[in-house]
Write a protein that holds these residues in place. Structure first.
Motif, PDB file in Angstrom:
ATOM      1  N   ASN A   1      53.615   9.416 -62.594  1.00  0.00           N
ATOM      2  CA  ASN A   1      54.710  10.347 -62.871  1.00  0.00           C
ATOM      3  C   ASN A   1      55.569   9.818 -64.005  1.00  0.00           C
ATOM      4  O   ASN A   1      55.275   8.782 -64.590  1.00  0.00           O
ATOM      5  CB  ASN A   1      55.534  10.576 -61.605  1.00  0.00           C
ATOM      6  CG  ASN A   1      56.213   9.303 -61.159  1.00  0.00           C
ATOM      7  OD1 ASN A   1      57.116   8.813 -61.824  1.00  0.00           O
ATOM      8  ND2 ASN A   1      55.756   8.734 -60.046  1.00  0.00           N
TER       9      ASN A   1
ATOM     10  N   ILE B   1      47.581  19.890 -58.853  1.00  0.00           N
ATOM     11  CA  ILE B   1      48.841  19.453 -58.250  1.00  0.00           C
ATOM     12  C   ILE B   1      48.592  19.007 -56.804  1.00  0.00           C
ATOM     13  O   ILE B   1      49.207  18.059 -56.331  1.00  0.00           O
ATOM     14  CB  ILE B   1      49.945  20.551 -58.369  1.00  0.00           C
ATOM     15  CG1 ILE B   1      51.333  19.913 -58.346  1.00  0.00           C
ATOM     16  CG2 ILE B   1      49.848  21.622 -57.342  1.00  0.00           C
ATOM     17  CD1 ILE B   1      51.750  19.317 -59.648  1.00  0.00           C
ATOM     18  N   GLU B   2      47.645  19.653 -56.145  1.00  0.00           N
ATOM     19  CA  GLU B   2      47.297  19.217 -54.784  1.00  0.00           C
ATOM     20  C   GLU B   2      46.698  17.813 -54.813  1.00  0.00           C
ATOM     21  O   GLU B   2      47.082  16.941 -54.031  1.00  0.00           O
ATOM     22  CB  GLU B   2      46.300  20.199 -54.136  1.00  0.00           C
ATOM     23  CG  GLU B   2      46.954  21.455 -53.582  1.00  0.00           C
ATOM     24  CD  GLU B   2      48.244  21.171 -52.808  1.00  0.00           C
ATOM     25  OE1 GLU B   2      48.193  20.331 -51.883  1.00  0.00           O
ATOM     26  OE2 GLU B   2      49.302  21.753 -53.142  1.00  0.00           O
TER      27      GLU B   2
ATOM     28  N   LYS C   1      59.708   9.533 -53.643  1.00  0.00           N
ATOM     29  CA  LYS C   1      60.775  10.503 -53.428  1.00  0.00           C
ATOM     30  C   LYS C   1      61.897  10.217 -54.412  1.00  0.00           C
ATOM     31  O   LYS C   1      62.746   9.379 -54.144  1.00  0.00           O
ATOM     32  CB  LYS C   1      61.299  10.399 -51.998  1.00  0.00           C
ATOM     33  CG  LYS C   1      60.277  10.770 -50.951  1.00  0.00           C
ATOM     34  CD  LYS C   1      60.955  10.826 -49.580  1.00  0.00           C
ATOM     35  CE  LYS C   1      59.965  11.079 -48.469  1.00  0.00           C
ATOM     36  NZ  LYS C   1      59.007   9.961 -48.299  1.00  0.00           N
TER      37      LYS C   1
ATOM     38  N   PRO D   1      53.782   8.627 -51.183  1.00  0.00           N
ATOM     39  CA  PRO D   1      54.345   9.624 -52.094  1.00  0.00           C
ATOM     40  C   PRO D   1      55.783   9.236 -52.448  1.00  0.00           C
ATOM     41  O   PRO D   1      56.543   8.860 -51.566  1.00  0.00           O
ATOM     42  CB  PRO D   1      54.335  10.910 -51.274  1.00  0.00           C
ATOM     43  CG  PRO D   1      53.458  10.635 -50.113  1.00  0.00           C
ATOM     44  CD  PRO D   1      53.436   9.168 -49.886  1.00  0.00           C
TER      45      PRO D   1
ATOM     46  N   GLU E   1      56.057  18.687 -61.821  1.00  0.00           N
ATOM     47  CA  GLU E   1      56.022  18.150 -60.453  1.00  0.00           C
ATOM     48  C   GLU E   1      56.045  19.251 -59.395  1.00  0.00           C
ATOM     49  O   GLU E   1      55.596  19.060 -58.276  1.00  0.00           O
ATOM     50  CB  GLU E   1      57.212  17.228 -60.222  1.00  0.00           C
ATOM     51  CG  GLU E   1      57.092  15.901 -60.915  1.00  0.00           C
ATOM     52  CD  GLU E   1      58.260  14.986 -60.583  1.00  0.00           C
ATOM     53  OE1 GLU E   1      59.277  15.484 -60.046  1.00  0.00           O
ATOM     54  OE2 GLU E   1      58.155  13.789 -60.856  1.00  0.00           O
ATOM     55  N   ASN E   2      56.625  20.382 -59.759  1.00  0.00           N
ATOM     56  CA  ASN E   2      56.653  21.508 -58.815  1.00  0.00           C
ATOM     57  C   ASN E   2      55.402  22.364 -58.901  1.00  0.00           C
ATOM     58  O   ASN E   2      55.283  23.368 -58.203  1.00  0.00           O
ATOM     59  CB  ASN E   2      57.865  22.406 -59.080  1.00  0.00           C
ATOM     60  CG  ASN E   2      59.166  21.688 -58.852  1.00  0.00           C
ATOM     61  OD1 ASN E   2      59.210  20.701 -58.119  1.00  0.00           O
ATOM     62  ND2 ASN E   2      60.231  22.161 -59.487  1.00  0.00           N
TER      63      ASN E   2
ATOM     64  N   GLN F   1      51.137   8.412 -57.126  1.00  0.00           N
ATOM     65  CA  GLN F   1      51.163   9.573 -58.018  1.00  0.00           C
ATOM     66  C   GLN F   1      51.704   9.163 -59.371  1.00  0.00           C
ATOM     67  O   GLN F   1      52.870   8.793 -59.473  1.00  0.00           O
ATOM     68  CB  GLN F   1      52.052  10.661 -57.407  1.00  0.00           C
ATOM     69  CG  GLN F   1      51.514  11.184 -56.120  1.00  0.00           C
ATOM     70  CD  GLN F   1      52.600  11.751 -55.245  1.00  0.00           C
ATOM     71  OE1 GLN F   1      53.783  11.489 -55.442  1.00  0.00           O
ATOM     72  NE2 GLN F   1      52.195  12.525 -54.271  1.00  0.00           N
TER      73      GLN F   1
ATOM     74  N   TRP G   1      47.128  15.610 -57.077  1.00  0.00           N
ATOM     75  CA  TRP G   1      48.203  14.689 -57.469  1.00  0.00           C
ATOM     76  C   TRP G   1      49.064  14.326 -56.265  1.00  0.00           C
ATOM     77  O   TRP G   1      49.365  13.165 -56.023  1.00  0.00           O
ATOM     78  CB  TRP G   1      49.045  15.358 -58.560  1.00  0.00           C
ATOM     79  CG  TRP G   1      50.190  14.545 -59.061  1.00  0.00           C
ATOM     80  CD1 TRP G   1      50.117  13.426 -59.846  1.00  0.00           C
ATOM     81  CD2 TRP G   1      51.574  14.787 -58.831  1.00  0.00           C
ATOM     82  NE1 TRP G   1      51.381  12.959 -60.113  1.00  0.00           N
ATOM     83  CE2 TRP G   1      52.291  13.774 -59.515  1.00  0.00           C
ATOM     84  CE3 TRP G   1      52.292  15.757 -58.134  1.00  0.00           C
ATOM     85  CZ2 TRP G   1      53.682  13.708 -59.515  1.00  0.00           C
ATOM     86  CZ3 TRP G   1      53.672  15.686 -58.133  1.00  0.00           C
ATOM     87  CH2 TRP G   1      54.364  14.676 -58.809  1.00  0.00           C
ATOM     88  N   LYS G   2      49.410  15.345 -55.490  1.00  0.00           N
ATOM     89  CA  LYS G   2      50.263  15.113 -54.324  1.00  0.00           C
ATOM     90  C   LYS G   2      49.578  14.232 -53.289  1.00  0.00           C
ATOM     91  O   LYS G   2      50.233  13.473 -52.594  1.00  0.00           O
ATOM     92  CB  LYS G   2      50.627  16.451 -53.669  1.00  0.00           C
ATOM     93  CG  LYS G   2      51.799  17.135 -54.335  1.00  0.00           C
ATOM     94  CD  LYS G   2      52.222  18.344 -53.520  1.00  0.00           C
ATOM     95  CE  LYS G   2      53.250  19.162 -54.272  1.00  0.00           C
ATOM     96  NZ  LYS G   2      53.211  20.574 -53.878  1.00  0.00           N
ATOM     97  N   ASN G   3      48.270  14.366 -53.208  1.00  0.00           N
ATOM     98  CA  ASN G   3      47.542  13.609 -52.193  1.00  0.00           C
ATOM     99  C   ASN G   3      47.151  12.208 -52.649  1.00  0.00           C
ATOM    100  O   ASN G   3      46.628  11.427 -51.867  1.00  0.00           O
ATOM    101  CB  ASN G   3      46.274  14.369 -51.779  1.00  0.00           C
ATOM    102  CG  ASN G   3      46.640  15.649 -51.052  1.00  0.00           C
ATOM    103  OD1 ASN G   3      47.662  15.697 -50.377  1.00  0.00           O
ATOM    104  ND2 ASN G   3      45.831  16.681 -51.210  1.00  0.00           N
TER     105      ASN G   3
END
Ligand code: SD4
Length: 324
Positions: free
Chosen positions: A145, A134-135, A162, A160, A60-61, A143, A137-139
């Protein structure tokens, strides 16, 4: 035997075939552990299917971390690393754990420190490709997960997610998202040497978009791989599920009790399917007669390679079980 050494490896694409051939050649040159480690390392360097070695499966990071296990049936010598950061040569470090320590498994940043102590260099495992994944995925609106029962957004708008909100709100959470389609292309390998002795092992960068710190089945003895005097087995697939069943240990034990590898692998996979019918994965195995067996579940086409002493590498396709 003219066909020994013999090596069986998960997955069919080119890099895996090269790794399989390398393992045979290196076993002839330096024995079953050298063969195994050279074979696994070949895939790490080639980034086989981007699920082995650097530049794959970011967490995730956005960081790529590696898992590897090496297993010598002779003397049950085992070494492994899990969640290894910033070192490319996971299989060689796993071999270092086996060869230079009394431990079996080293993890995380401490495994990195160990690797540096025995001479490996730190280097980034992320690449431009993993950064772009990852970009993307973030957008994404939703997502995919590995969180369970955590809705990305309690309002249902699917923004997104949290994870830190899990303990900060009383609102009921809807069923969460699970990665349905991950790449499951860990290299798992079983080597039989000239004296019919076995080694087995794995190397993987795990699961894409995993929660940081996650360790898969690949570095766990009995889960990712296992070997004894009767044979060896190695697994690939959804490691979060597989490690609950120790499928490699189960397969080798079934062979020890008299099953052929095909039956033994089938039983191991079926055990998992009985509980998780959607589970996706495979087990490859070889016994001391040189019989091979493979079973798989919920993979459209499971290819695997077998290599022999004369240098031939054969690609096989195994039809998989699809219970649903
Ligand atoms: C894991 N079993 O970390 C590994 C992933 C895998 O092919 O096999 N990929 O869960």
């Amino acid at each position: 035997d003219v066909s020994l050494p013999m090596v069986i490896t998960t997955w069919g694409s080119d890099g895996f075939a090269k790794a399989t051939k390398t393992a045979v050649d290196a076993t002839l040159a330096g024995g079953r552990m050298f063969g195994l480690v050279e074979g696994l390392s070949t895939c790490e360097a080639l980034q086989c299917d981007t699920t082995v070695g650097f530049g794959g499966s970011p967490d995730e990071n956005g960081e790529t971390c590696l898992d590897s296990l090496v297993f010598d049936a002779e003397g049950m010598r085992v070494g492994a690393v899990a969640n290894l950061h910033r070192i490319r040569d996971a299989a060689r470090v796993a071999w270092g754990v086996m060869n230079y320590t009394k431990h079996t498994l080293l993890v995380g940043e401490s495994a990195t420190q160990f690797a540096k102590k025995i001479g490996f260099f730190e280097t980034e495992l992320t690449t431009n490709e993993t950064k772009s994944w990852i970009e993307t995925w973030k957008n994404q609106k939703c997502q995919p997960n590995f969180w369970k029962n955590v809705s990305p957004d309690p309002s249902g708008s699917c923004g997104p997610y949290k994870p830190s909100q899990v303990f900060s709100s009383n609102r009921n959470r809807e069923a969460g998202y699970r990665v349905e389609k991950t790449n499951h292309d860990t290299i798992g390998m079983v080597v039989m040497d000239l004296n019919q002795k076995f080694s087995a092992g794995t190397s993987s960068n795990g699961a894409r978009f995993k929660i940081p710190g996650r360790v898969g089945d690949s570095p766990i003895p009995g889960a990712g791989a296992y070997a004894n005097a009767f044979g060896g087995a190695a697994a690939t697939g959804d490691g979060d599920v597989m490690m609950r069943f120790l499928p490699s240990f189960y397969t080798v034990t079934q062979m020890e009790l008299g099953s052929k590898p095909s039956k033994a692998t089938h039983k191991a996979i079926q055990k998992i399917l009985d509980v998780y019918p959607k589970f996706s994965g495979a087990v490859v195995a070889m016994d001391a007669h040189g019989h091979t067996g493979v079973a798989c579940a919920n993979i459209p086409k499971f290819g695997y390679n077998v290599a022999y002493r004369n240098g031939t590498v054969k690609l096989f396709q195994q039809p998989c079980l699809h219970p649903q």
